[in-house]
Design an enzyme around this catalytic site. Structure first.
Site, PDB file in Angstrom:
ATOM      1  N   GLU A 115       1.079  -1.365  -0.146  1.00 20.97           N
ATOM      2  CA  GLU A 115       0.050  -0.393   0.376  1.00 20.97           C
ATOM      3  C   GLU A 115       0.720   1.303   0.055  1.00 20.97           C
ATOM      4  O   GLU A 115       0.545   2.196  -0.906  1.00 20.97           O
ATOM      5  CB  GLU A 115      -1.026  -0.031   0.785  1.00 20.97           C
ATOM      6  CG  GLU A 115      -1.865  -1.286   1.108  1.00 20.97           C
ATOM      7  CD  GLU A 115      -3.195  -1.154   2.245  1.00 20.97           C
ATOM      8  OE1 GLU A 115      -2.599  -1.791   3.257  1.00 20.97           O
ATOM      9  OE2 GLU A 115      -4.371  -1.132   2.275  1.00 20.97           O
ATOM     10  N   GLU A 135      -3.130  -9.702   3.237  1.00 20.30           N
ATOM     11  CA  GLU A 135      -4.398  -9.955   4.662  1.00 20.30           C
ATOM     12  C   GLU A 135      -5.450 -10.903   4.510  1.00 20.30           C
ATOM     13  O   GLU A 135      -5.602 -10.837   6.142  1.00 20.30           O
ATOM     14  CB  GLU A 135      -5.275  -7.883   4.881  1.00 20.30           C
ATOM     15  CG  GLU A 135      -4.188  -7.080   4.531  1.00 20.30           C
ATOM     16  CD  GLU A 135      -3.613  -6.558   3.653  1.00 20.30           C
ATOM     17  OE1 GLU A 135      -3.135  -7.281   2.760  1.00 20.30           O
ATOM     18  OE2 GLU A 135      -2.663  -5.606   4.011  1.00 20.30           O
TER      19      GLU A 135
HETATM   20  N1  DAK Z   1       4.930  -7.673  11.336  1.00 19.06           N
HETATM   21  C1  DAK Z   1       5.555  -7.655  12.152  1.00 19.06           C
HETATM   22  N2  DAK Z   1       7.014  -8.813  12.425  1.00 19.06           N
HETATM   23  C2  DAK Z   1       6.878  -9.154  10.738  1.00 19.06           C
HETATM   24  C3  DAK Z   1       6.224  -9.107   9.654  1.00 19.06           C
HETATM   25  C4  DAK Z   1       5.082  -7.782  10.518  1.00 19.06           C
HETATM   26  N3  DAK Z   1       4.358  -7.821   8.886  1.00 19.06           N
HETATM   27  N4  DAK Z   1       6.809  -9.265   8.897  1.00 19.06           N
HETATM   28  C5  DAK Z   1       7.822 -10.125   9.411  1.00 19.06           C
HETATM   29  N5  DAK Z   1       8.156  -9.843  10.970  1.00 19.06           N
HETATM   30  C6  DAK Z   1       8.781 -10.375  10.610  1.00 19.06           C
HETATM   31  C7  DAK Z   1       8.886 -11.933  11.624  1.00 19.06           C
HETATM   32  O1  DAK Z   1       8.270 -11.956  13.079  1.00 19.06           O
HETATM   33  C8  DAK Z   1      10.412 -12.377  11.974  1.00 19.06           C
HETATM   34  O2  DAK Z   1      10.409 -11.673  13.439  1.00 19.06           O
HETATM   35  P1  DAK Z   1      11.331 -12.907  14.871  1.00 19.06           P
HETATM   36  O3  DAK Z   1      10.166 -13.649  14.496  1.00 19.06           O
HETATM   37  O4  DAK Z   1      12.423 -12.891  13.905  1.00 19.06           O
HETATM   38  O5  DAK Z   1      10.850 -11.566  15.606  1.00 19.06           O
HETATM   39  C9  DAK Z   1      11.531 -11.018  11.310  1.00 19.06           C
HETATM   40  O6  DAK Z   1      10.182 -10.413  10.695  1.00 19.06           O
HETATM   41  C10 DAK Z   1      11.801 -12.162  10.098  1.00 19.06           C
HETATM   42  O7  DAK Z   1      10.421 -12.820   9.360  1.00 19.06           O
HETATM   43  P2  DAK Z   1      10.392 -14.407   8.945  1.00 19.06           P
HETATM   44  O8  DAK Z   1      11.003 -15.318  10.005  1.00 19.06           O
HETATM   45  O9  DAK Z   1       8.883 -14.367   9.113  1.00 19.06           O
HETATM   46  O10 DAK Z   1      11.228 -14.010   7.825  1.00 19.06           O
HETATM   47  P3  DAK Z   1      10.736 -15.471   6.572  1.00 19.06           P
HETATM   48  O11 DAK Z   1      11.793 -14.911   5.127  1.00 19.06           O
HETATM   49  O12 DAK Z   1      11.076 -16.457   6.547  1.00 19.06           O
HETATM   50  O13 DAK Z   1       9.347 -14.542   6.184  1.00 19.06           O
HETATM   51  C11 DAK Z   1       7.822 -13.386   4.766  1.00 19.06           C
HETATM   52  C12 DAK Z   1       9.027 -13.534   4.778  1.00 19.06           C
HETATM   53  C13 DAK Z   1       8.084 -11.298   4.522  1.00 19.06           C
HETATM   54  C14 DAK Z   1       7.134 -13.669   3.459  1.00 19.06           C
HETATM   55  C15 DAK Z   1       6.777 -13.712   6.342  1.00 19.06           C
HETATM   56  O14 DAK Z   1       7.971 -12.708   7.062  1.00 19.06           O
HETATM   57  C16 DAK Z   1       6.244 -12.769   6.188  1.00 19.06           C
HETATM   58  O15 DAK Z   1       4.719 -13.665   5.605  1.00 19.06           O
HETATM   59  N6  DAK Z   1       5.522 -11.935   6.659  1.00 19.06           N
HETATM   60  C17 DAK Z   1       4.285 -11.238   7.435  1.00 19.06           C
HETATM   61  C18 DAK Z   1       3.225 -10.567   5.761  1.00 19.06           C
HETATM   62  C19 DAK Z   1       1.781 -10.217   6.280  1.00 19.06           C
HETATM   63  O16 DAK Z   1       1.172 -10.920   6.370  1.00 19.06           O
HETATM   64  N7  DAK Z   1       2.482  -8.541   6.299  1.00 19.06           N
HETATM   65  C20 DAK Z   1       0.844  -7.919   6.761  1.00 19.06           C
HETATM   66  C21 DAK Z   1      -0.220  -8.173   5.757  1.00 19.06           C
HETATM   67  S1  DAK Z   1      -1.353  -7.001   6.790  1.00 19.06           S
HETATM   68  C22 DAK Z   1      -3.953  -1.238   9.892  1.00 19.06           C
HETATM   69  C23 DAK Z   1      -4.000  -0.863   8.884  1.00 19.06           C
HETATM   70  C24 DAK Z   1      -3.914  -2.156   7.848  1.00 19.06           C
HETATM   71  C25 DAK Z   1      -3.225  -2.766   8.076  1.00 19.06           C
HETATM   72  C26 DAK Z   1      -2.612  -3.130   9.510  1.00 19.06           C
HETATM   73  C27 DAK Z   1      -3.391  -2.409  10.741  1.00 19.06           C
HETATM   74  N8  DAK Z   1      -4.425  -0.900  11.015  1.00 19.06           N
HETATM   75  C28 DAK Z   1      -5.644   0.205  10.928  1.00 19.06           C
HETATM   76  C29 DAK Z   1      -4.703  -1.287  12.353  1.00 19.06           C
HETATM   77  C30 DAK Z   1      -2.510  -3.801   7.019  1.00 19.06           C
HETATM   78  C31 DAK Z   1      -2.249  -4.625   7.347  1.00 19.06           C
HETATM   79  C32 DAK Z   1      -1.159  -5.748   6.454  1.00 19.06           C
HETATM   80  O17 DAK Z   1       0.149  -4.936   6.616  1.00 19.06           O
END
Ligand code: DAK
Length: 260
Positions: A115, A135
């Protein structure tokens, strides 16, 4: 403001901003969002001789891997809706900035990271860049304008597919779909963005600002849909599926959604 999570480098009229939370793959926590607001509201507009802004992520792995999921645990519908609206407003500051703003996407651009890149005027993808709106894996939808801007950039069919499947796409496909302006070898994203800003710099500044405004105005009818997005975002954080999605991420397991 003293930045905790942004590194800035202003040289030859170009402000390069690095989101600097490498251990969390540069995830956007509340503090980083505050800093981005200050940057576009107060810091960058005040720089004399500014030609443009480049946003990139620290390290080799990520541009921004999303909003910080670890901050999602204590949200109710009202606070989530307010946060989403606040994030949308911050990203409007970027979209409406009068000088070119270019995302140099050096790795994962997921969720709020995708985004953020889409709120910029252009995107340069390094060859390892990965884009996605995952998401639904968390029981959510994008909250910072992703439902609108991805649809504007790639069209409805592909936008629906990417939102519903949570699939990530690579740099070449992002380029083919019109999401990325250019694909460059890893490490050359910022240099390419600088080259484009230098090309724009000698053009008439008022005309450049008006072109940005006129192009953005094309999408103004969609403004109502940003409200739909933040209202839906608020409602979703009160579902059991959202708790399951975030719980599964924290526990590093697959989510088991019940549709409740
Ligand atoms: N948030 C927090 N920590 C994160 C993170 C995230 N989005 N993405 C990765 N990390 C952290 C992991 O937890 C890990 O931390 P430790 O376990 O080492 O403490 C570290 O970064 C390294 O990540 P991985 O070990 O998972 O690394 P990999 O290479 O194995 O995997 C990955 C990389 C990018 C595929 C994986 O980390 C992953 O799937 N990450 C999450 C992707 C994701 O789902 N992103 C969020 C999308 S939802 C809001 C408005 C908007 C939003 C939210 C709220 N509000 C108004 C409240 C939007 C939401 C999103 O962005």
């Amino acid at each position: 403001m003293n930045y905790e999570n942004l590194q800035t480098d202003f040289q030859d009229g170009i402000l390069v901003v690095t989101i600097n939370r490498e251990k969390a793959l540069n995830a956007l926590n509340k503090q980083t969002m505050l800093e981005i607001r200050y940057l576009f509201e107060a810091h960058a507009p005040d720089l004399s001789g500014l030609k443009g802004v480049i946003l990139t992520g620290a390290g080799q792995k990520a541009f921004v891997a999303g909003a910080d999921i670890k901050e999602f645990t204590s949200l109710d519908a009202a606070s989530a809706q307010a946060m989403s609206k606040n994030g949308q407003d911050i990203f409007f500051l970027i979209e409406n900035f009068a000088k070119p703003v270019i995302a140099a996407v050096n790795g994962y651009a997921l969720g709020a990271g995708c985004e953020l890149a889409m709120a910029c005027h252009m995107r340069i993808a390094g060859e390892k860049a990965r884009f996605g709106q995952p998401e639904v894996n968390l029981g959510l939808i994008p909250g910072y304008g992703g439902t609108q801007r991805l649809t504007q950039l790639v069209g409805k069919a592909k936008s629906i597919e990417l939102h519903l499947t949570a699939d990530m796409i690579g740099a070449e496909e992002a380029h083919r779909l019109g999401l990325a302006n250019y694909v460059v070898p890893l490490g050359e994203e910022v240099a390419k963005a600088k080259e484009i800003i230098e090309k724009i710099a000698p053009k008439a500044p008022i005309a450049v600002a008006k072109a940005i405004k006129a192009i953005n105005d094309h999408f103004n009818e969609g403004k109502q849909a940003y409200r739909t997005e933040h209202q839906a975002f608020g409602a979703l954080v009160e579902t059991e599926d959202f708790k399951e999605g975030v719980g599964a991420f924290m526990e590093k397991r697959k989510a088991d959604f019940k549709g409740q």
